[in-house]
Design a protein around this motif. Sequence first.
Motif, mmCIF file in Angstrom:
data_model
loop_
_atom_site.group_PDB
_atom_site.id
_atom_site.type_symbol
_atom_site.label_atom_id
_atom_site.label_comp_id
_atom_site.label_asym_id
_atom_site.label_seq_id
_atom_site.Cartn_x
_atom_site.Cartn_y
_atom_site.Cartn_z
ATOM 1 N N ALA A 90 1.069 -0.676 0.300
ATOM 2 C CA ALA A 90 0.082 -0.099 -0.032
ATOM 3 C C ALA A 90 1.288 1.156 -0.085
ATOM 4 O O ALA A 90 1.049 2.303 -0.445
ATOM 5 C CB ALA A 90 -0.862 -0.218 1.275
ATOM 6 N N LYS A 91 2.184 1.586 0.786
ATOM 7 C CA LYS A 91 2.978 2.535 1.181
ATOM 8 C C LYS A 91 3.942 2.515 -0.271
ATOM 9 O O LYS A 91 4.732 3.618 -0.408
ATOM 10 C CB LYS A 91 3.671 2.379 2.611
ATOM 11 N N GLY A 92 4.172 1.200 -1.057
ATOM 12 C CA GLY A 92 5.074 1.287 -1.524
ATOM 13 C C GLY A 92 6.582 1.295 -1.320
ATOM 14 O O GLY A 92 7.543 2.275 -1.597
ATOM 15 N N ARG A 93 6.593 0.800 0.126
ATOM 16 C CA ARG A 93 7.922 0.351 1.080
ATOM 17 C C ARG A 93 8.123 -0.087 0.699
ATOM 18 O O ARG A 93 8.073 -1.432 0.125
ATOM 19 C CB ARG A 93 7.626 1.019 2.534
ATOM 20 N N PRO A 94 10.306 0.022 1.159
ATOM 21 C CA PRO A 94 11.059 -1.129 0.730
ATOM 22 C C PRO A 94 10.739 -2.088 1.061
ATOM 23 O O PRO A 94 10.763 -1.600 2.911
ATOM 24 C CB PRO A 94 12.116 -0.027 0.157
ATOM 25 N N PRO A 115 3.268 1.639 9.964
ATOM 26 C CA PRO A 115 4.515 2.751 9.743
ATOM 27 C C PRO A 115 3.287 4.287 9.601
ATOM 28 O O PRO A 115 2.383 4.339 9.765
ATOM 29 C CB PRO A 115 4.692 2.678 8.104
ATOM 30 N N SER A 116 4.104 4.692 9.546
ATOM 31 C CA SER A 116 3.005 6.788 8.798
ATOM 32 C C SER A 116 2.630 6.287 7.908
ATOM 33 O O SER A 116 2.584 5.421 6.804
ATOM 34 C CB SER A 116 4.237 7.878 8.424
ATOM 35 N N ALA A 117 1.220 6.982 7.487
ATOM 36 C CA ALA A 117 -0.009 6.716 6.762
ATOM 37 C C ALA A 117 -0.128 7.409 5.539
ATOM 38 O O ALA A 117 -0.630 7.113 4.601
ATOM 39 C CB ALA A 117 -1.159 6.471 7.053
ATOM 40 N N ASN A 118 1.563 7.588 5.335
ATOM 41 C CA ASN A 118 1.740 8.026 4.022
ATOM 42 C C ASN A 118 2.052 7.168 2.601
ATOM 43 O O ASN A 118 2.783 6.105 2.891
ATOM 44 C CB ASN A 118 2.626 9.663 4.093
ATOM 45 N N LYS A 119 2.449 7.854 1.492
ATOM 46 C CA LYS A 119 3.115 6.435 0.052
ATOM 47 C C LYS A 119 4.372 6.877 0.246
ATOM 48 O O LYS A 119 4.870 8.153 0.831
ATOM 49 C CB LYS A 119 3.014 7.502 -0.980
ATOM 50 N N PRO A 178 5.245 13.779 2.852
ATOM 51 C CA PRO A 178 5.213 13.804 4.194
ATOM 52 C C PRO A 178 4.545 13.095 5.024
ATOM 53 O O PRO A 178 3.493 12.634 4.404
ATOM 54 C CB PRO A 178 4.740 15.517 3.953
ATOM 55 N N SER A 179 4.897 12.831 6.316
ATOM 56 C CA SER A 179 3.779 11.981 7.175
ATOM 57 C C SER A 179 2.148 13.178 7.086
ATOM 58 O O SER A 179 2.092 13.925 7.204
ATOM 59 C CB SER A 179 4.032 11.715 8.217
ATOM 60 N N PRO A 180 1.140 11.648 7.044
ATOM 61 C CA PRO A 180 0.077 13.007 7.644
ATOM 62 C C PRO A 180 -0.394 12.522 8.942
ATOM 63 O O PRO A 180 0.165 11.859 9.739
ATOM 64 C CB PRO A 180 -1.245 11.341 7.331
ATOM 65 N N LYS A 230 15.477 9.411 0.215
ATOM 66 C CA LYS A 230 14.444 10.261 0.534
ATOM 67 C C LYS A 230 13.405 10.455 1.246
ATOM 68 O O LYS A 230 12.188 9.309 1.194
ATOM 69 C CB LYS A 230 14.130 10.932 -0.807
ATOM 70 N N HIS A 231 13.165 11.674 2.011
ATOM 71 C CA HIS A 231 11.202 11.682 2.977
ATOM 72 C C HIS A 231 10.570 12.654 2.889
ATOM 73 O O HIS A 231 11.955 13.817 2.405
ATOM 74 C CB HIS A 231 12.527 10.916 4.017
ATOM 75 N N TYR A 232 10.081 12.643 3.495
ATOM 76 C CA TYR A 232 9.014 13.919 3.532
ATOM 77 C C TYR A 232 8.702 15.392 2.892
ATOM 78 O O TYR A 232 8.854 15.807 2.988
ATOM 79 C CB TYR A 232 9.918 14.356 5.148
HETATM 80 MG MG MG Z 1 7.590 7.212 8.173
#
Ligand code: MG
Length: 327
Positions: free
Chosen positions: A51-55, A138-142, A146-148, A224-226
């Motif tokens: 859902a997040k596209g997280r590694p 985790p934080s609920a962002n793609k 930025p975190s929601p 890369k983040h936020y």
């Molecule tokens: Mg996060």
Amino acid sequence: MRRLTPPDRHAIQAAARALRDGELVVFPTETVYGLGADAENRDAVRRIFSAKGRPTDNPVIVHILNVAMARDLTAGWNETATELARRFWPGPLTLVIRKSARVPAEVAGGLDTVAVRVPDHPVALDLLRECGFPIAAPSANKSGRPSPTRCEDARADLGDAVAVYLDGGATRVGVESTVIDLTRKRPTLLRLGGVAREAIEAVVGPLAAAGKIERPLAPGMNYKHYAPQTPMRVAENPAKLAELWREFNAARGARSIAWLVSSEADIAGPDVTVVASRDDADVWAHRLFALLRDADRGGHDLIVVEAIPEAGLGAAVMDRLRRATQK
Ligand code: MG
Ligand code: TXA
């Protein structure tokens, strides 16, 4: 598109049912919204990553009710952990400790450790009580965004991948939890966050810096983040801000710029948002991610943010700004 629901008793029961069925739930914590799954259900946890596209090598934090649950999930709970938990839980402090066999590899991103915290939010705690099992979130962002800090920001990123959105309004702290690694000789700071470094050091003494050591300690910090989609610059001091402002005015609006500045900054205009005093880091933290997302929606060519002093939560605010602008 899924509906956001006020987190009444009925909604919390529906959310707990969804988690029990292996589905995903977005819920508020005091820091940012979390994207939750049953931490002991491997398929559900895998769903978080897609859902997040997280590694998949980036582990997720496990949310728990109390120290008893932390002891269950860890193999190396120690006196420092007890001390930090007593002082900061419930609250925005995450402890990394050697994991027990109960924690699936998916949660740990393949490491032999687990990150745990007790969130300081009535909805998160009610949900944990209703479930009775730990919630990986985790934080609920793609990934990379930025975190929601508002439920609608989470929905804008995750849409129908989530079964239930519990809308508890804007989160209080606004930046994510501080992450401390307790598996090393000295407690090591992996991520600046909602508990100021100074407050932790008052309890355990000087924290070691993760720095550039042999292995990535908090794998998430490598990415890369936020970052908003709009290009962003940090004005490192008032002189730099004044210089950018002069250049912008000389160019007579050739570019549309969103300005996020302190109340001490000497600029004003329709696209200038005064966030708070330079010394009011808590308010900067509380507002930052929502302002970046709003600026993104404004269709600007550039976002300029004024730097603030790195004391208290100012350190976490500046950490997020630097990561958002890194190439
Ligand atoms: Mg996060
Ligand atoms: O405030 C918060 O921490 C929010 C709310 C929802 O609790 N959660 C959050 O999770 O920010 P996430 O996944 O976006 O960030 C967790 C960070 C990542 O940098 C991750 O790499 C690190 O914690 N982490 C998680 N488990 C770890 C572990 N076992 N060892 C080292 N770092 C870990």
